[in-house]
Scaffold this active site. Structure first.
Site, PDB file in Angstrom:
ATOM      1  N   HIS A  72     -32.646 -28.810  10.741  1.00 12.23           N
ATOM      2  CA  HIS A  72     -33.296 -27.589   9.953  1.00 12.23           C
ATOM      3  C   HIS A  72     -34.687 -27.392  10.286  1.00 12.23           C
ATOM      4  O   HIS A  72     -35.248 -26.054   9.497  1.00 12.23           O
ATOM      5  CB  HIS A  72     -32.999 -28.639   8.690  1.00 12.23           C
ATOM      6  CG  HIS A  72     -33.489 -27.375   7.112  1.00 12.23           C
ATOM      7  ND1 HIS A  72     -33.811 -26.343   7.811  1.00 12.23           N
ATOM      8  CD2 HIS A  72     -32.386 -27.981   6.149  1.00 12.23           C
ATOM      9  CE1 HIS A  72     -33.592 -26.050   5.963  1.00 12.23           C
ATOM     10  NE2 HIS A  72     -33.084 -26.598   5.633  1.00 12.23           N
TER      11      HIS A  72
ATOM     12  N   ASP B 237     -19.204 -11.595  11.760  1.00 14.44           N
ATOM     13  CA  ASP B 237     -17.748 -10.523  11.723  1.00 14.44           C
ATOM     14  C   ASP B 237     -18.077 -10.760  13.869  1.00 14.44           C
ATOM     15  O   ASP B 237     -18.366  -9.999  14.273  1.00 14.44           O
ATOM     16  CB  ASP B 237     -17.784  -9.631  11.300  1.00 14.44           C
ATOM     17  CG  ASP B 237     -16.590  -9.040  11.808  1.00 14.44           C
ATOM     18  OD1 ASP B 237     -15.752  -9.508  13.010  1.00 14.44           O
ATOM     19  OD2 ASP B 237     -16.097  -8.110  11.686  1.00 14.44           O
TER      20      ASP B 237
END
Length: 457
Positions: free
Chosen positions: A180, A394
């Site tokens: 993070h 995608d």
């Protein structure tokens, strides 16, 4: 996206509501994927937001893809491995390692050592995973993202760990764990979309990465201009004792309508889903933890400051941590006994407070206080992961069936885009609470929604 300290996470993973489904996963040996071309050998400093103690941890994401209609005969693992190396050329700091310098601050040694990649095959079909519910906690998650020894540290460890698991039906799971410190949810989604664009044949990512971490450093000298009362809570209230449990709550359109109908007319049509649901869940959590009146049940809202006038941050491209907290401090008695509309108005005001000057002020405050955690037990940290970009990733097989966080921790919940069995949109919210408090939380959610009940997984 803020996460509690690692020692608070240990207990949160001891006991979970995992759906009943067991399967085997066969993994190849892990490998390090390096940038596909030469990249600069340099040291890059992180921002003062990046250097928060809260962010020195790893976050896991899960994306599930249906095999039908994809790139026939193409191995997703091999395709993603190749594109990953290409994406690491413009995003070369992600292939480096964190080092600690003066003042315990972190920098990135851009040495090109690479990110961790694992190729695997699972003896399960996507339809079986869908049958138990595609939402945290996922069955056998530790197999879909295997914790390679030595990979989960902060210093001198890979910043990214990716595992692509092919399923029996031709579908696959893309699992990712990221440090993070190096980026927030928007940043990692930007990188994942860069990989996906390359797998689909684009010559380069459509969004150029922006480093510019110096834009989010404290002023010299730091000069907070707001009163950040949430910092008064830092040393109060350790986590409650007992085993923790993670459970996801799914809110459909009828549930959200029921929540909004409980608001005053002026708010009913203007309150966002996030504002209404965040307040609703904050009330249920205060009841579940039996927070005493006269204290605080703070709701911390995570706000993206990309594109905010005065920050000089571009609206797109910056992939570092660019979110700041804004906190609503409210007496549990008011939250539980008062109007839900009043609490919604407070959440809305907290969001509106985040200007460029507010962001500068809280960065200055963080630096003056030193590296501290922002998660006392009573605080509920809420972020909206529905619009970060995960659902657009995608690789050539269409958009993912599920895309978002794979787990969470005590005191932190994200709103995730989901779909019900009819294909209609829902909001999935993973919650971690002590075992007994979770039962009270579920009961309170049902009571507040009565007669509409959310699906529980």
């Amino acid at each position: 996206m803020l996460t509690p300290p690692v020692d608070m996470l240990k207990h949160a993973k001891e006991r979970v509501y995992t759906p009943t489904l067991a399967y085997a996963v066969r993994r190849r040996d892990p490998e390090l994927i390096r940038p596909a071309a030469h990249t600069p050998r340099e040291t890059k400093r992180l921002s003062d937001i990046d250097n928060q103690e809260d962010l020195r941890t790893h976050v896991s994401l899960a994306l599930f893809y249906r095999g039908a209609g994809g790139q026939n005969g193409v191995d997703p693992a091999g395709l993603i491995r190749r594109a990953l190396g290409e994406a690491l050329v413009p995003y070369y700091p992600l292939a480096g390692r964190l080092r600690e310098v003066e003042g315990q601050k972190l920098v990135v040694d851009c040495n090109g050592e690479g990110v961790l990649f694992v190729e695997a095959d699972g003896d399960v079909r996507l339809v079986e995973l869908e049958a138990v519910g595609l939402r945290p906690p996922f069955p056998c998650w530790d197999q879909l993202l295997f914790d390679v020894e030595g990979s989960s540290g902060v210093i001198d460890c890979p910043l990214l760990h990716i595992q692509v698991t092919r399923l029996l039906c031709g579908s696959f799971v893309f699992a990712l764990r990221f440090n993070h410190v190096i980026c927030d949810g928007i940043g990692i989604a930007q990188f994942m979309n860069a990989i996906a664009e390359l797998t689909r044949g684009l010559p380069s990512p459509t969004i150029a990465p922006v480093w510019s971490r110096e834009l989010l450093n404290a002023r010299d000298p730091p000069m907070p201009s707001f009163t950040h009362r949430e910092f008064d809570l830092l040393l109060q209230q350790p986590p409650p004792a007992g085993d923790m449990v993670i459970r996801s709550f799914t809110f459909g359109a009828s549930d959200l309508d029921a929540i909004k109908k409980s608001l005053p007319p002026l708010l009913r049509d203007t309150a966002t889903t996030f504002e209404a649901l965040a307040t609703f869940l904050g009330r249920a959590r205060a009841a579940a933890l039996e927070l005493p009146p006269g204290g605080n049940a703070p709701l911390m809202i995570i706000v993206n400051i990309r594109g905010v006038a005065g920050t000089n941050l571009p609206a797109v491209g910056y992939y570092g941590n660019a979110c700041v907290p804004s906190t609503v401090l409210v007496d549990p008695a008011v939250l539980l006994g008062g109007s839900l509309g009043d609490a919604v108005a407070l959440v809305r005001r907290a969001k509106a407070t985040v200007t460029s000057e507010y962001a500068r002020s809280i960065i200055d405050e963080m630096v003056l206080l030193g590296r501290r955690f922002l998660c006392p037990a009573s605080m509920f940290v809420l972020s909206d992961a529905r619009h970060l970009g995960f659902a657009r990733v995608d690789f050539g097989w269409g958009e993912p069936v599920y895309a978002g966080p794979a787990d969470t921790a005590f005191g932190v919940s994200s709103f995730i885009t989901g779909k019900d069995r009819d294909g209609d949109g829902t909001v999935v919210v993973p919650v971690v609470l002590p075992w007994m408090a979770m039962d009270r939380f579920a009961t309170e959610v049902e009571r507040l929604l009565n007669p509409v009940k959310p699906q529980l997984f």
